[in-house]
Scaffold this active site. Structure first.
Site, PDB file in Angstrom:
ATOM      1  N   TRP A  35       3.197  -4.996  -3.555  1.00 27.82           N
ATOM      2  CA  TRP A  35       2.313  -4.045  -3.106  1.00 27.82           C
ATOM      3  C   TRP A  35       2.246  -3.802  -1.922  1.00 27.82           C
ATOM      4  CZ3 TRP A  35      -2.623  -4.763  -1.406  1.00 27.82           C
ATOM      5  CH2 TRP A  35      -2.731  -3.211  -1.151  1.00 27.82           C
ATOM      6  N   GLU A  72       4.489  -0.716  -6.234  1.00 24.99           N
ATOM      7  CA  GLU A  72       3.221   0.270  -6.777  1.00 24.99           C
ATOM      8  C   GLU A  72       2.691   1.399  -5.573  1.00 24.99           C
ATOM      9  OE1 GLU A  72      -0.188  -3.117  -7.335  1.00 24.99           O
ATOM     10  OE2 GLU A  72      -1.499  -0.971  -7.990  1.00 24.99           O
ATOM     11  N   LYS A  99       0.677   3.944  -3.042  1.00 22.61           N
ATOM     12  CA  LYS A  99      -1.639   4.098  -3.150  1.00 22.61           C
ATOM     13  C   LYS A  99      -1.154   5.708  -2.037  1.00 22.61           C
ATOM     14  CE  LYS A  99      -4.936   1.694  -1.788  1.00 22.61           C
ATOM     15  NZ  LYS A  99      -5.761   0.268  -1.723  1.00 22.61           N
ATOM     16  N   ASP A 138      -0.996   3.044 -10.633  1.00 21.49           N
ATOM     17  CA  ASP A 138      -2.792   2.085 -10.670  1.00 21.49           C
ATOM     18  C   ASP A 138      -3.969   3.175 -10.690  1.00 21.49           C
ATOM     19  OD1 ASP A 138      -4.883   1.673  -9.617  1.00 21.49           O
ATOM     20  OD2 ASP A 138      -4.648  -0.123  -8.823  1.00 21.49           O
ATOM     21  N   HIS A 189      -5.004   5.103  -7.942  1.00 19.52           N
ATOM     22  CA  HIS A 189      -4.110   5.421  -6.299  1.00 19.52           C
ATOM     23  C   HIS A 189      -4.034   7.110  -6.172  1.00 19.52           C
ATOM     24  CE1 HIS A 189      -3.197   0.704  -5.725  1.00 19.52           C
ATOM     25  NE2 HIS A 189      -4.250   0.835  -5.846  1.00 19.52           N
ATOM     26  N   HIS A 205      -1.700  -0.300 -14.192  1.00 27.07           N
ATOM     27  CA  HIS A 205      -2.500  -1.276 -13.499  1.00 27.07           C
ATOM     28  C   HIS A 205      -3.899  -0.326 -13.723  1.00 27.07           C
ATOM     29  CE1 HIS A 205      -1.418  -3.894 -10.317  1.00 27.07           C
ATOM     30  NE2 HIS A 205      -0.742  -4.249 -11.187  1.00 27.07           N
ATOM     31  N   ASP A 210     -10.920   4.601  -4.304  1.00 27.54           N
ATOM     32  CA  ASP A 210     -10.870   3.484  -6.214  1.00 27.54           C
ATOM     33  C   ASP A 210     -10.770   2.086  -5.577  1.00 27.54           C
ATOM     34  OD1 ASP A 210      -8.340   1.729  -6.588  1.00 27.54           O
ATOM     35  OD2 ASP A 210      -7.389   1.498  -4.712  1.00 27.54           O
ATOM     36  N   ASP A 235     -12.365   0.559  -8.351  1.00 29.09           N
ATOM     37  CA  ASP A 235     -11.792  -0.515  -8.883  1.00 29.09           C
ATOM     38  C   ASP A 235     -12.888  -1.406 -10.122  1.00 29.09           C
ATOM     39  OD1 ASP A 235      -8.681  -1.249  -8.098  1.00 29.09           O
ATOM     40  OD2 ASP A 235      -9.692  -1.654  -6.330  1.00 29.09           O
ATOM     41  N   ASP A 246      -6.379  -4.436 -13.332  1.00 27.62           N
ATOM     42  CA  ASP A 246      -6.809  -4.163 -12.176  1.00 27.62           C
ATOM     43  C   ASP A 246      -8.056  -3.534 -11.545  1.00 27.62           C
ATOM     44  OD1 ASP A 246      -6.632  -4.562  -9.364  1.00 27.62           O
ATOM     45  OD2 ASP A 246      -4.606  -3.108  -9.017  1.00 27.62           O
TER      46      ASP A 246
END
Ligand code: RNT
Ligand code: ZN
Length: 423
Positions: A185, A226, A228, A259, A262, A286, A294, A296, A326
């Site tokens: 990534w 990955e 985004k 993810d 993302h 993820h 985003d 997390d 993640d």
């Protein structure tokens, strides 16, 4: 095992059996699933190679909770604590900056020996390892570009770092006798509208071709890429967008990493799995929880988590999907964050396995959408909790909230002592 847990299990088991669901079989299957637990929740994505460096790359951790791990030994101690509360045998996902070495090694020079202690520990603990090059938090990424940089020298540095990372990943795989996924990534992107969207993508493509040129045995090592949509400081444009990596991954047979944070806020990865799975040999997830962006956040038992789990179970995607976590929250006990997020991910898979999928599919096929809706809703209050408790007891990890008291003790005895030693 407590009698109460056993009795509740037996009662729940017979309820599920009425729908042809064999809970003993389900638990056997569940025990085979490995979740890749990300090391970076343990220290707010700081790592050990550039100790005083700040986190860059468009990602951010907030919170000042005491007790973050500051050495590889502390991080392993915390991971062991977390794994003692998570049922099953799993993997640890390392980033390159988590090297365990006294050497001042640059990212383009990292070698398996710098991660030897992790391998030794993983063997002892019966864990697998996954890996990631760290293309952020570095002076050579300070203007926001790495593999797509316009300066060939900087680009070469990051290419060499990614190449070195793949070799470390392959070494992990060979040493541990199980496949290691190395996920690339990069944060590359522009804060404001670019004039040229194409050339950085062309450079990223060329860099990746160089990175992946060396063939590695897929038995021990798999590559992933990955995408985004945006990051902090790359709001207008990210070079490695979803279309970019979907194209790249399909053409070059790498895993494509989805993810959960993302994509556009109303776009969900659960609805992408059944499409991607038709064209790929495997997918990397993820599992994360975006809140408005985003962000997390720690993974909770929400609709999207359950929907991801359902897609994996219903379409038999578990054998080819690599489930990674993640998230990173520095405002709560970091070990507890791992436990909550990982237990939830496993619990969601269990819930998905405890659904009457055949009956639901046949209702759908016959156009009986009333039955489909009604049965789905009734199953939401079926006693999956009793099956989960039994599974935890069977796997010798704390049942229900028992782990919270244990983690409070660990906090007092271990985490809070760390901060004191600095005073
Ligand atoms: C960033 C990506 C990436 C990172 C880790 C630390 O937006 O999600 O996976 O979170 O590499
Ligand atoms: Zn991610």
């Amino acid at each position: 095992m407590e009698n109460q847990v056993k009795q509740a299990y037996e009662a729940a088991k017979s309820l599920y059996a009425q729908h042809g669901i064999d809970t003993d079989e389900v638990l056997k299957k569940l025990a085979e699933i490995k979740v890749s637990v990300h090391c970076w929740q343990g220290d707010d994505v700081k790592g050990f190679l550039n100790k005083d460096g700040e986190l860059t790359g468009g990602i951010s951790v907030t919170g000042q909770y005491p007790g973050a791990a500051t050495t590889p030994a502390e991080l392993r101690e915390d991971l062991e604590q977390a794994f003692s509360m998570i049922p099953g045998k799993h993997k640890v996902n390392l980033h390159a900056i988590y090297a365990d070495t006294d050497e001042q090694v640059e990212l383009d020079r990292i070698e398996p020996k710098h991660y030897e202690n992790w391998v030794k520990w993983a063997k002892e603990q019966g864990l697998g390892l996954d890996f990631n090059p760290t293309c952020f938090s570095h002076e050579k990424s300070s203007d926001g570009f790495t593999l797509s940089h316009s300066d060939p020298e900087i680009r070469k540095f990051w290419i060499d770092h990614c190449k070195a990372s793949r070799r470390i990943g392959a070494y992990f795989g060979e040493q541990l006798g199980q496949t290691c996924v190395t996920n690339v990534w990069v944060p590359d992107g522009f804060k404001d509208n670019p004039v040229d969207r194409m050339t950085p993508r062309k450079r990223l493509k060329d860099s990746l071709d160089e990175v992946f040129a060396e063939k590695l045995d897929p038995k021990y090592h798999l590559d992933a890429v990955e995408s985004k949509l945006f990051g902090l400081g790359s709001e207008a444009y990210v070079v490695g967008s979803h279309e970019f990596y979907m194209g790249y991954g399909l053409q070059n047979d790498t895993l494509i990493c989805l993810d959960a944070g993302h994509f556009h806020p109303t776009e969900v990865i659960s609805n992408k799995l059944s499409s991607l799975a038709l064209f790929t040999n495997g997918i990397l997830l993820h599992v994360s929880r975006p809140m408005r962006w985003d962000s997390d956040h720690v993974v909770i038992m929400d609709d999207e988590l359950l929907e991801i789990a359902r897609e994996l179970v219903r379409h038999d995607l578990l054998p080819t999907t690599h489930i990674g976590l993640d998230f990173f929250d520095g405002s709560i006990n970091r070990v507890a964050a791992w436990v909550v997020g990982t237990r939830n991910t496993i619990k969601a898979l269990l819930r998905a396995m405890l659904e009457p999928v055949d009956a639901l599919k046949s209702a759908e096929l016959q156009g009986d959408y009333t039955l489909r809706l009604a049965l789905t809703e009734e199953f939401k209050t079926y006693p999956f909790g009793a099956i989960w408790d039994y599974y935890c007891a069977q796997q010798k990890v704390p049942v229900r909230e028992q782990w919270i008291a244990e983690i409070k003790t660990y906090e007092q005895e271990v985490l809070l002592q760390r901060d004191k030693s600095f005073v």
